[in-house]
Design an enzyme around this catalytic site. Structure first.
Site, mmCIF file in Angstrom:
data_model
loop_
_atom_site.group_PDB
_atom_site.id
_atom_site.type_symbol
_atom_site.label_atom_id
_atom_site.label_comp_id
_atom_site.label_asym_id
_atom_site.label_seq_id
_atom_site.Cartn_x
_atom_site.Cartn_y
_atom_site.Cartn_z
ATOM 1 N N GLY A 184 0.844 -1.215 0.000
ATOM 2 C CA GLY A 184 0.000 0.000 0.000
ATOM 3 C C GLY A 184 0.867 1.248 0.000
ATOM 4 O O GLY A 184 1.847 1.326 0.731
ATOM 5 N N ALA A 198 15.491 10.717 -1.505
ATOM 6 C CA ALA A 198 16.616 10.658 -0.565
ATOM 7 C C ALA A 198 17.594 9.551 -0.959
ATOM 8 O O ALA A 198 18.814 9.729 -0.894
ATOM 9 C CB ALA A 198 16.097 10.447 0.852
ATOM 10 N N ARG A 245 19.469 10.727 -4.147
ATOM 11 C CA ARG A 245 20.448 11.803 -3.882
ATOM 12 C C ARG A 245 21.612 11.285 -3.028
ATOM 13 O O ARG A 245 22.747 11.719 -3.210
ATOM 14 C CB ARG A 245 19.751 12.983 -3.206
ATOM 15 C CG ARG A 245 18.701 13.620 -4.120
ATOM 16 C CD ARG A 245 19.004 15.062 -4.452
ATOM 17 N NE ARG A 245 18.214 15.490 -5.598
ATOM 18 C CZ ARG A 245 17.308 16.469 -5.574
ATOM 19 N NH1 ARG A 245 17.081 17.128 -4.452
ATOM 20 N NH2 ARG A 245 16.659 16.798 -6.676
ATOM 21 N N ARG A 252 1.210 -5.262 -5.370
ATOM 22 C CA ARG A 252 1.418 -6.464 -4.552
ATOM 23 C C ARG A 252 1.676 -7.575 -5.560
ATOM 24 O O ARG A 252 0.864 -7.814 -6.450
ATOM 25 C CB ARG A 252 0.171 -6.759 -3.709
ATOM 26 C CG ARG A 252 -0.241 -5.585 -2.807
ATOM 27 C CD ARG A 252 -1.372 -5.985 -1.878
ATOM 28 N NE ARG A 252 -2.141 -4.849 -1.404
ATOM 29 C CZ ARG A 252 -1.819 -4.097 -0.338
ATOM 30 N NH1 ARG A 252 -0.757 -4.367 0.360
ATOM 31 N NH2 ARG A 252 -2.580 -3.085 0.027
ATOM 32 N N ASP A 262 5.260 -4.881 6.022
ATOM 33 C CA ASP A 262 5.845 -6.184 6.369
ATOM 34 C C ASP A 262 5.862 -7.182 5.210
ATOM 35 O O ASP A 262 6.783 -8.001 5.106
ATOM 36 C CB ASP A 262 5.221 -6.777 7.636
ATOM 37 C CG ASP A 262 3.709 -6.873 7.556
ATOM 38 O OD1 ASP A 262 3.146 -6.484 6.515
ATOM 39 O OD2 ASP A 262 3.096 -7.340 8.529
ATOM 40 N N THR A 320 4.243 2.818 5.378
ATOM 41 C CA THR A 320 2.837 2.412 5.462
ATOM 42 C C THR A 320 2.137 3.361 6.421
ATOM 43 O O THR A 320 2.713 3.749 7.439
ATOM 44 C CB THR A 320 2.656 0.960 5.962
ATOM 45 O OG1 THR A 320 1.294 0.793 6.426
ATOM 46 C CG2 THR A 320 3.573 0.606 7.112
ATOM 47 N N ASP A 349 -0.209 2.663 8.332
ATOM 48 C CA ASP A 349 -0.762 1.974 9.505
ATOM 49 C C ASP A 349 0.135 2.026 10.746
ATOM 50 O O ASP A 349 -0.329 1.758 11.849
ATOM 51 C CB ASP A 349 -1.030 0.494 9.171
ATOM 52 C CG ASP A 349 -2.216 0.331 8.245
ATOM 53 O OD1 ASP A 349 -2.981 1.301 8.090
ATOM 54 O OD2 ASP A 349 -2.376 -0.757 7.677
ATOM 55 N N ASP A 399 2.326 -0.074 11.625
ATOM 56 C CA ASP A 399 2.272 -1.387 12.278
ATOM 57 C C ASP A 399 3.576 -2.171 12.144
ATOM 58 O O ASP A 399 3.567 -3.385 11.985
ATOM 59 C CB ASP A 399 1.094 -2.208 11.699
ATOM 60 C CG ASP A 399 1.186 -2.373 10.198
ATOM 61 O OD1 ASP A 399 2.033 -1.700 9.561
ATOM 62 O OD2 ASP A 399 0.425 -3.177 9.641
ATOM 63 N N ARG A 443 -5.910 -2.097 9.390
ATOM 64 C CA ARG A 443 -6.401 -3.460 9.203
ATOM 65 C C ARG A 443 -6.209 -4.301 10.464
ATOM 66 O O ARG A 443 -7.076 -5.012 10.887
ATOM 67 C CB ARG A 443 -5.593 -4.059 8.044
ATOM 68 C CG ARG A 443 -6.179 -5.204 7.364
ATOM 69 C CD ARG A 443 -5.352 -5.584 6.178
ATOM 70 N NE ARG A 443 -4.108 -4.826 6.062
ATOM 71 C CZ ARG A 443 -3.332 -4.830 4.996
ATOM 72 N NH1 ARG A 443 -3.700 -5.500 3.946
ATOM 73 N NH2 ARG A 443 -2.209 -4.162 4.964
ATOM 74 N N GLY A 483 -10.886 14.623 19.563
ATOM 75 C CA GLY A 483 -11.837 14.662 20.677
ATOM 76 C C GLY A 483 -13.014 13.720 20.525
ATOM 77 O O GLY A 483 -14.161 14.090 20.806
ATOM 78 N N ARG A 516 -25.085 8.512 11.852
ATOM 79 C CA ARG A 516 -24.563 8.475 10.484
ATOM 80 C C ARG A 516 -23.194 7.794 10.498
ATOM 81 O O ARG A 516 -22.507 7.776 11.518
ATOM 82 C CB ARG A 516 -24.386 9.894 9.911
ATOM 83 C CG ARG A 516 -25.690 10.634 9.668
ATOM 84 C CD ARG A 516 -26.454 10.044 8.492
ATOM 85 N NE ARG A 516 -27.638 10.810 8.170
ATOM 86 C CZ ARG A 516 -28.834 10.614 8.714
ATOM 87 N NH1 ARG A 516 -29.004 9.673 9.635
ATOM 88 N NH2 ARG A 516 -29.875 11.349 8.341
ATOM 89 N N ARG A 576 -4.755 7.693 2.402
ATOM 90 C CA ARG A 576 -3.407 7.353 1.919
ATOM 91 C C ARG A 576 -2.838 8.428 1.005
ATOM 92 O O ARG A 576 -1.666 8.352 0.613
ATOM 93 C CB ARG A 576 -3.440 6.017 1.157
ATOM 94 C CG ARG A 576 -3.688 4.827 2.033
ATOM 95 C CD ARG A 576 -2.858 3.606 1.674
ATOM 96 N NE ARG A 576 -3.022 3.127 0.318
ATOM 97 C CZ ARG A 576 -3.372 1.877 0.019
ATOM 98 N NH1 ARG A 576 -3.632 0.997 0.975
ATOM 99 N NH2 ARG A 576 -3.450 1.491 -1.219
HETATM 100 O O1 F6P Z 1 -1.895 0.934 3.696
HETATM 101 C C1 F6P Z 1 -2.407 0.082 4.680
HETATM 102 C C2 F6P Z 1 -3.843 -0.098 4.462
HETATM 103 O O2 F6P Z 1 -4.296 1.187 4.350
HETATM 104 C C3 F6P Z 1 -4.722 -0.819 5.471
HETATM 105 O O3 F6P Z 1 -5.101 -0.101 6.604
HETATM 106 C C4 F6P Z 1 -5.892 -1.232 4.604
HETATM 107 O O4 F6P Z 1 -6.586 -2.295 5.111
HETATM 108 C C5 F6P Z 1 -5.226 -1.581 3.333
HETATM 109 O O5 F6P Z 1 -4.075 -0.775 3.255
HETATM 110 C C6 F6P Z 1 -6.070 -1.467 2.109
HETATM 111 O O6 F6P Z 1 -5.244 -1.434 0.994
HETATM 112 P P1 F6P Z 1 -5.603 -1.909 -0.478
HETATM 113 O O7 F6P Z 1 -6.903 -1.326 -0.826
HETATM 114 O O8 F6P Z 1 -4.472 -1.344 -1.272
HETATM 115 O O9 F6P Z 1 -5.608 -3.385 -0.448
#
Ligand code: F6P
Length: 327
Positions: A14, A25, A28, A75, A106, A129, A131, A133, A175, A189, A251, A260
């Protein structure tokens, strides 16, 4: 080991704001150390196909402020196979690329690690990323920008929520982890923050919303991480709350991929620049199979394996702070 003469750089998985700044970077830093650099298009897919472009210091002008990644991201299923990785290795050799900087999450690092093990090919990872994570870094590239983007959007949602005395469930990305939700929840908040790491439970959610109404609040925001495990998706949550608390008009806003995009924050641009330099210089020092991270504002290396296997933990203090803030 022979001296490295040409480094390849790719973005994979992603995308995240700051990836362009990191590519810049790397390019360069290569120019500064008088070695060649090649961009690899579409992550490991482009590596398999030999889709490369030679980059010099001027090729990366005007991109530090741009979201996305000009090298594109993908991917790759092909890279999961031995045959695909062999093709990628052959393509790199044919282009005289002798080391790699891989920017991603990862999945990207797992691919890099396997590639390094199979071909003894020098690799360094940069965590990119939104996230956050990844173990071994307090911040991944893009995370800070996303927090700012999301807080800005929730501020806007709050305007309309309060005009109509409504309750909004705002779903944010994440995710597997609740870093984004927890931080934007405190920053904007929110009344409640639902994250995968903590199962608040439906009863507590209803209690909290009940209390909030009784305390005189006319509108509320509940931030929900997409990976939250409360047992219902955000639309089912809305139905559930409306059924049990008819006094609420509810809502839902699912923020999605806008999180992103956008120009990277100053923090992410600086981080990308520091990480790119460290990645190149680490390779030139003969280091391999590490991820560049930032811990206590120091750029540090963590073995890729640890970065992949380790758990990036949420800051529990923020949960307490959030509870106190919603008194
Ligand atoms: O970039 C990470 C992330 O935003 C996750 O939080 C999300 O689940 C996922 O990518 C969705 O990515 P894609 O639509 O590219 O599969």
């Amino acid at each position: 080991m022979d001296k490295i003469k040409k480094i390849g750089v790719l973005t994979s998985g992603g995308d995240a704001p700051g990836m362009n700044a990191a590519i810049r970077a790397v390019v360069r830093a290569c120019a500064f150390h008088e070695i060649a650099c090649a961009g690899i298009y579409r992550g490991y897919e482009g590596m398999i196909e030999g889709d490369f472009i030679d980059l010099n210091a001027r090729s990366v002008k005007g991109i530090i402020n741009k979201g996305g990644t000009f090298l594109k991201s993908a991917r790759s299923n092909g890279f999961r196979t031995k045959e695909g990785r062999q093709k990628a290795y052959d393509a790199l050799k044919a282009a005289n690329i002798d080391a790699l900087v891989t920017i991603g999450g990862d999945g990207t690092f797992t691919g890099a690690m396997i590639f390094n093990q199979e071909f003894n090919f020098p690799v360094i990872g940069i965590p990119g990323t939104i996230d956050n994570d990844i173990f071994g870094t307090s911040h991944t590239l893009g995370y800070d920008t996303t927090l700012n983007t999301v807080v800005d959007v929730i501020d806007k949602i709050r305007d309309t929520a309060s005009s109509h005395n409504r309750l909004f469930f705002v779903e944010v990305m994440g995710r597997d982890v609740g870093h984004i939700a927890l931080n934007v929840g405190v920053g904007a908040g929110a009344e409640e923050i639902l994250i995968p790491e903590e199962n608040l439970g439906l009863d507590r959610l209803l209690d909290s919303l009940r209390r909030s109404k009784e305390s005189g609040k006319s509108s509320s925001i509940v931030v929900v991480a997409e990976g939250d495990k409360i047992g219902k998706n955000v639309f089912e949550l809305k139905d559930y709350v409306e059924e049990h608390l008819p006094e609420y008009e509810v809502r839902v806003s699912v923020l999605g991929h806008m999180q992103r995009g956008g120009s990277p924050s100053c923090f992410d641009r600086v981080l990308a620049s520091r990480m790119g330099v460290k990645a190149v210089e680490s390779l030139l020092e003969g280091k391999s199979n590490f991820m560049v991270g930032i811990l206590s504002d120091k750029i540090q290396l963590t073995p890729l394996e640890k970065a992949i296997k380790g758990q990036s933990k949420i800051n529990k203090e923020l949960i307490r702070v959030s509870d106190i803030m919603t008194t």
